[in-house]
Structures are given as structure tokens and as C-alpha cells.
Design an enzyme around this catalytic site. Structure first.
Site, PDB file in Angstrom:
ATOM      1  N   GLU A   1     -51.783  19.408-109.348  1.00  0.00           N
ATOM      2  CA  GLU A   1     -50.626  18.707-109.069  1.00  0.00           C
ATOM      3  C   GLU A   1     -50.288  18.984-107.534  1.00  0.00           C
ATOM      4  O   GLU A   1     -49.086  19.437-107.268  1.00  0.00           O
ATOM      5  CB  GLU A   1     -49.336  19.117-109.873  1.00  0.00           C
ATOM      6  CG  GLU A   1     -49.695  19.117-111.302  1.00  0.00           C
ATOM      7  CD  GLU A   1     -48.815  19.983-112.156  1.00  0.00           C
ATOM      8  OE1 GLU A   1     -47.750  20.494-111.250  1.00  0.00           O
ATOM      9  OE2 GLU A   1     -48.741  20.029-113.333  1.00  0.00           O
ATOM     10  N   PRO A   2     -51.210  18.380-106.727  1.00  0.00           N
ATOM     11  CA  PRO A   2     -50.731  18.428-105.272  1.00  0.00           C
ATOM     12  C   PRO A   2     -49.524  17.496-104.626  1.00  0.00           C
ATOM     13  O   PRO A   2     -49.553  16.435-104.980  1.00  0.00           O
ATOM     14  CB  PRO A   2     -52.007  18.022-104.490  1.00  0.00           C
ATOM     15  CG  PRO A   2     -52.491  17.158-105.541  1.00  0.00           C
ATOM     16  CD  PRO A   2     -52.309  17.654-106.698  1.00  0.00           C
ATOM     17  N   GLY A   3     -48.439  17.850-103.948  1.00  0.00           N
ATOM     18  CA  GLY A   3     -47.461  17.066-103.416  1.00  0.00           C
ATOM     19  C   GLY A   3     -47.852  17.088-101.888  1.00  0.00           C
ATOM     20  O   GLY A   3     -48.229  16.173-101.427  1.00  0.00           O
TER      21      GLY A   3
ATOM     22  N   CYS B   1     -21.372  17.514 -88.764  1.00  0.00           N
ATOM     23  CA  CYS B   1     -20.112  18.475 -88.541  1.00  0.00           C
ATOM     24  C   CYS B   1     -20.481  19.759 -89.533  1.00  0.00           C
ATOM     25  O   CYS B   1     -19.783  20.250 -90.118  1.00  0.00           O
ATOM     26  CB  CYS B   1     -18.883  18.014 -88.830  1.00  0.00           C
ATOM     27  SG  CYS B   1     -17.656  18.801 -88.090  1.00  0.00           S
ATOM     28  N   GLU B   2     -21.772  20.517 -89.094  1.00  0.00           N
ATOM     29  CA  GLU B   2     -22.101  21.818 -89.551  1.00  0.00           C
ATOM     30  C   GLU B   2     -23.373  21.994 -88.858  1.00  0.00           C
ATOM     31  O   GLU B   2     -24.108  21.279 -88.200  1.00  0.00           O
ATOM     32  CB  GLU B   2     -22.383  21.568 -91.166  1.00  0.00           C
ATOM     33  CG  GLU B   2     -22.660  22.797 -91.446  1.00  0.00           C
ATOM     34  CD  GLU B   2     -22.642  22.814 -93.272  1.00  0.00           C
ATOM     35  OE1 GLU B   2     -22.294  22.016 -94.058  1.00  0.00           O
ATOM     36  OE2 GLU B   2     -23.401  23.622 -93.876  1.00  0.00           O
TER      37      GLU B   2
ATOM     38  N   GLY C   1     -49.216  23.136-104.595  1.00  0.00           N
ATOM     39  CA  GLY C   1     -48.932  24.378-103.707  1.00  0.00           C
ATOM     40  C   GLY C   1     -50.029  24.442-102.666  1.00  0.00           C
ATOM     41  O   GLY C   1     -49.744  25.417-101.856  1.00  0.00           O
TER      42      GLY C   1
END
Ligand code: LLP
Length: 404
Positions: free
Chosen positions: A263-265, A332-333, A222
């Protein structure tokens, strides 16, 4: 100096490999890794790369070569980690909401396991007792993180066993003689304030003395990175010193030193990533000037899903006058990447680059609208290598069974 890839080189890669294209810069991942290692050099700390951010097998191998361990959130990530060469005891499997059979599979592979429900902890006890160590994921009831969708530690979050249920955890531990080696918390993503981690430590230290076999305290990931100029990122040196102080001021149970895990992402891979697109259409309207690129939220979902900001540069016209554009995709959104964004004048066929796209970019992509997912390139030692082929039409049909 901070590692980056020049605009000119990005343009060349766009010509060589086509767009849409994810480009990762190995040396930037290394730079982030070294920042962590240096900041925590005085602490007894181990880092597990939270690979949910980006699982290309080459990225996993590269991060392993740097000396990191790895954190996985599914058994398939665990198997990818083994494929990348991580030893089972370097692989942390932090599951949530999974069937017990998946926990058994992780145990059979020899992974380190964090369990996040009372029911699975009990099943683990019944089946394995004290024969295999286990970690317990707790919910600290702390609100933190960039936005509610990425906050995981608060008292309405599905993640972990609430600390208020610690007596029930202890009962299961006693009943089956479980060897609880680690206690885990993860309060959310994009936590800029180092003190939030200290708050987590304090919650854990209230209960640590009740776990006799404890060796590790896992504080999750985080760390915030800077997406926008002036954005605050987590001060890693401050974090290291605050965590060090917090541990020093709490006596370790039985005098045994506890190792800290993170736990770094995002912190490791976000800034290494560039998402390169080509402008299909420039549409002047009375309300806005729309720029449609050859992509959409099927390739980079963060702006639509989290209102996330990604800096966008027109690298084909870097000297052009600034104008305001609404950058959209071809889905298409509604798939707006940026509203009223100042960008150097945009012409059709220009290359626009989205910065900071390494984490949760390709990884969260899809085939919505039956569009193909992008190719991926790794630039390492000044050499670009294709690490994932662009999908083809055949890929759309690959697993479909034509029964009619
Ligand atoms: N550990 C656990 C148990 C996690 O659930 C996560 C992220 C991490 C570590 C790594 O967090 P990081 O260091 O990357 O912030 N897709 C969202 C982020 C969701 C994060 C989910 N869990 C985004 O694009 O912002």
C-alpha cells in the site's frame, strides 16, 4: 532521466495560477509506478495506492489509469475511490478505530475490508459469518519508521490486533466460520530498510498455517523517499528480491500461492509535488534573517508536525549568493518551515518552492487563522490544469449556520 518540472516553468505556473499553489507532475507519479512494477515484475504482487497521501480526484483517476488498486482509511476515501472509477474489488478499506456501522457500509459497497480490532471482528462474525471474506490487520510488534509519530507496528501502537492475541483472533474465526482472505501489517512510514518487511513476513508466516482460506499477505506501505540530498530511499529492487526470497523459503499453506499486497502512498506521489509560495516579508534581525511566505503550517504541516525536511529553492533568484534564512509562514503561531537554511538570496515577492510536497501536503492542510487553502494544478503531457480552485472567503462561511 528522472521526471521533474523546471524552475522556469514553476515560476510561470506561479504567475498563471497565483500562490500558494500545489503543483503535481503526472509523469513523475508514472515514473514511480513503473519503478514498482518493474522491480516486482517477477513477483505475484498487487499495489494499492494509499490515497490518504493525496486524494484529489484527478490524482485518483490518473493512478487508476496506471493500473493501480487503491487503499482507503475512511469510508469517504472509499467513496472517492468509487467516484474515481475504481471497482469495489480494487478498493481496500484498512480501517482503524471505527464504528461497526462504517464497516457495514464498506461491506455494502463491496469493498475489501481489513479489520483491526477483536471487537469489530466479532461483530463482523456475528453479522456476516462466512458470507463475506475479511482481512485481519495485525500489529507485528516491530519498531520501524522515520520517527515515532509515523511508526505504527510497535508494541505501544494503537494499530492492529497484537500478534500476541492471535489465539483470540483464531477463536473468533472458528466461532463464526470467518473466511480470512488476507493478513495485513503496516509497520510505519519512511522505512528505508527492506529487511523490516522481511521481518514482518516472518512474523506472519509463523501464523499463516492457521488460516485455511488465506490468499493474500498485505505488507502495507511505508517505502521511504528521498527528501534531502544524500537521503537513503527504500531500495525497491532489493525489497522485491528479498520479499521474493522470503516467500520462496516458506512453504505456502496447502501449496496455494499467496499473493503479496503493498500500500504505497508517499512513494507514488511525494516527489511529484511542488508547493509554490511567494515571499511576503524579509526581516533582518540580530538573531536570524526571517523569510515569511504566503503560507504556514496550515498548508504544509510536515515540518512543524514531524520535524520533516523539505528542500526549499528560491526559483526567482537561482543565481543569487547563498545566505542563511529561517523560513516561516504568516500564521499567528510559530510555523517554521526551515531553520538556518542556505538559500539563494531572497527578496520580497520572490517565489520559494518546497520540493517533495505531493504526499500529506495539501491533504493535511486546514483553514487555521481563517486562511484559505491553496489551489492545486496537475501538469500532464506538458499541460497544466487547475484541479482544485483556490478557496474564497465564502468557503469559510459555507457550513456555518448563523443563528445570531
Ligand atoms: N497503509 C496504511 C495502513 C497506512 O496507515 C499508511 C500510512 C500507508 C499504507 C501509506 O504509508 P506511506 O507509503 O505513505 O508511507 N502524514 C505522515 C505519514 C503518515 C502515514 C500514515 N499511514 C507524513 O507526512 O510523513
Amino acid at each position: 532521466m528522472s521526471q521533474s518540472i523546471s524552475n522556469q516553468y514553476l515560476n510561470e505556473l506561479g504567475e498563471q495560477f497565483g500562490t500558494p499553489l500545489y503543483i503535481y507532475h503526472g509523469e513523475k507519479i508514472r515514473e514511480q509506478w513503473l519503478k514498482l512494477k518493474q522491480a516486482f515484475s517477477g513477483n505475484n504482487t498487487v499495489f494499492f495506492y494509499a490515497c490518504k497521501a493525496l486524494t484529489n480526484i484527478n490524482i485518483l483517476k490518473y493512478i487508476r489509469s496506471l493500473g493501480a488498486n487503491i487503499d482507503c482509511s475512511s469510508i469517504y476515501e472509499g467513496r472517492l475511490a468509487l467516484h474515481a472509477g475504481f471497482a469495489p474489488n480494487q478498493i481496500l478499506y484498512t480501517s482503524n478505530g471505527i464504528s461497526f456501522s462504517e464497516i457495514e457500509e464498506a461491506k455494502n459497497l463491496g469493498l475489501i475490508i481489513n479489520i483491526d480490532s477483536l471487537s469489530n471482528l466479532k461483530k463482523f462474525g456475528q453479522k456476516f459469518g462466512s458470507s463475506y471474506p475479511v482481512g485481519v490487520r495485525l500489529r507485528p510488534n516491530i519498531m520501524a519508521g522515520g520517527n515515532l509519530k509515523i511508526s505504527t507496528g510497535h508494541d505501544k501502537s494503537k494499530f492492529g490486533i497484537p500478534v500476541t492475541q492471535i489465539d483470540q483472533v483464531l477463536e473468533i474465526v472458528r466461532q463464526y466460520g470467518l473466511l480470512v482472505h488476507d493478513l495485513h501489517i503496516h509497520t510505519g512510514s519512511e522505512i528505508k530498510d527492506a529487511h523490516i518487511f522481511v521481518k514482518g513476513i516472518e512474523v506472519l508466516f509463523d501464523i499463516v498455517p492457521q488460516f485455511n482460506d488465506l490468499k493474500f499477505i498485505d505488507l502495507g506501505g511505508g517505502f521511504k523517499v528521498s527528501y534531502k540530498q544524500g537521503d537513503i530511499e527504500t531500495d525497491i529492487s532489493l525489497l522485491a528480491s528479498e520479499v521474493g526470497k522470503a516467500f520462496a523459503s516458506h512453504p505456502n499453506p496447502g501449496g496455494r500461492p499467496l499473493q503479496v499486497w503493498f500500500e504505497p502512498g508517499k512513494f507514488l506521489v511525494s516527489e511529484s509535488g511542488y508547493f509554490l509560495t511567494t515571499v511576503n516579508v524579509v526581516k533582518e534581525t540580530p538573531g536570524a534573517c526571517f523569510v515569511s511566505v504566503d503560507s504556514g503550517f496550515n498548508h504544509l504541516i510536515r515540518p512543524m508536525f514531524y520535524d520533516a525536511y523539505h528542500h526549499i529553492d528560491n526559483i526567482s533568484n537561482p543565481e543569487g549568493p547563498f545566505r542563511k534564512y529561517t523560513v516561516v509562514g504568516n500564521i499567528c503561531e510559530t510555523d517554521t518551515f526551515a531553520w538556518d537554511r542556505e538559500i539563494n538570496e531572497v527578496r520580497e515577492e520572490d517565489h520559494l518552492v518546497f520540493r517533495n510536497a505531493g504526499a500529506y501536503g495539501f491533504e493535511m492542510s486546514s483553514n487555521f487563522n481563517s486562511r484559505l487553502r491553496p489551489a492545486e494544478v496537475l501538469v500532464l503531457d506538458g499541460r497544466p490544469q487547475l484541479i482544485r480552485k483556490r478557496e474564497t472567503f465564502q468557503d469559510l462561511l459555507r457550513n456555518q449556520l448563523e443563528v445570531l
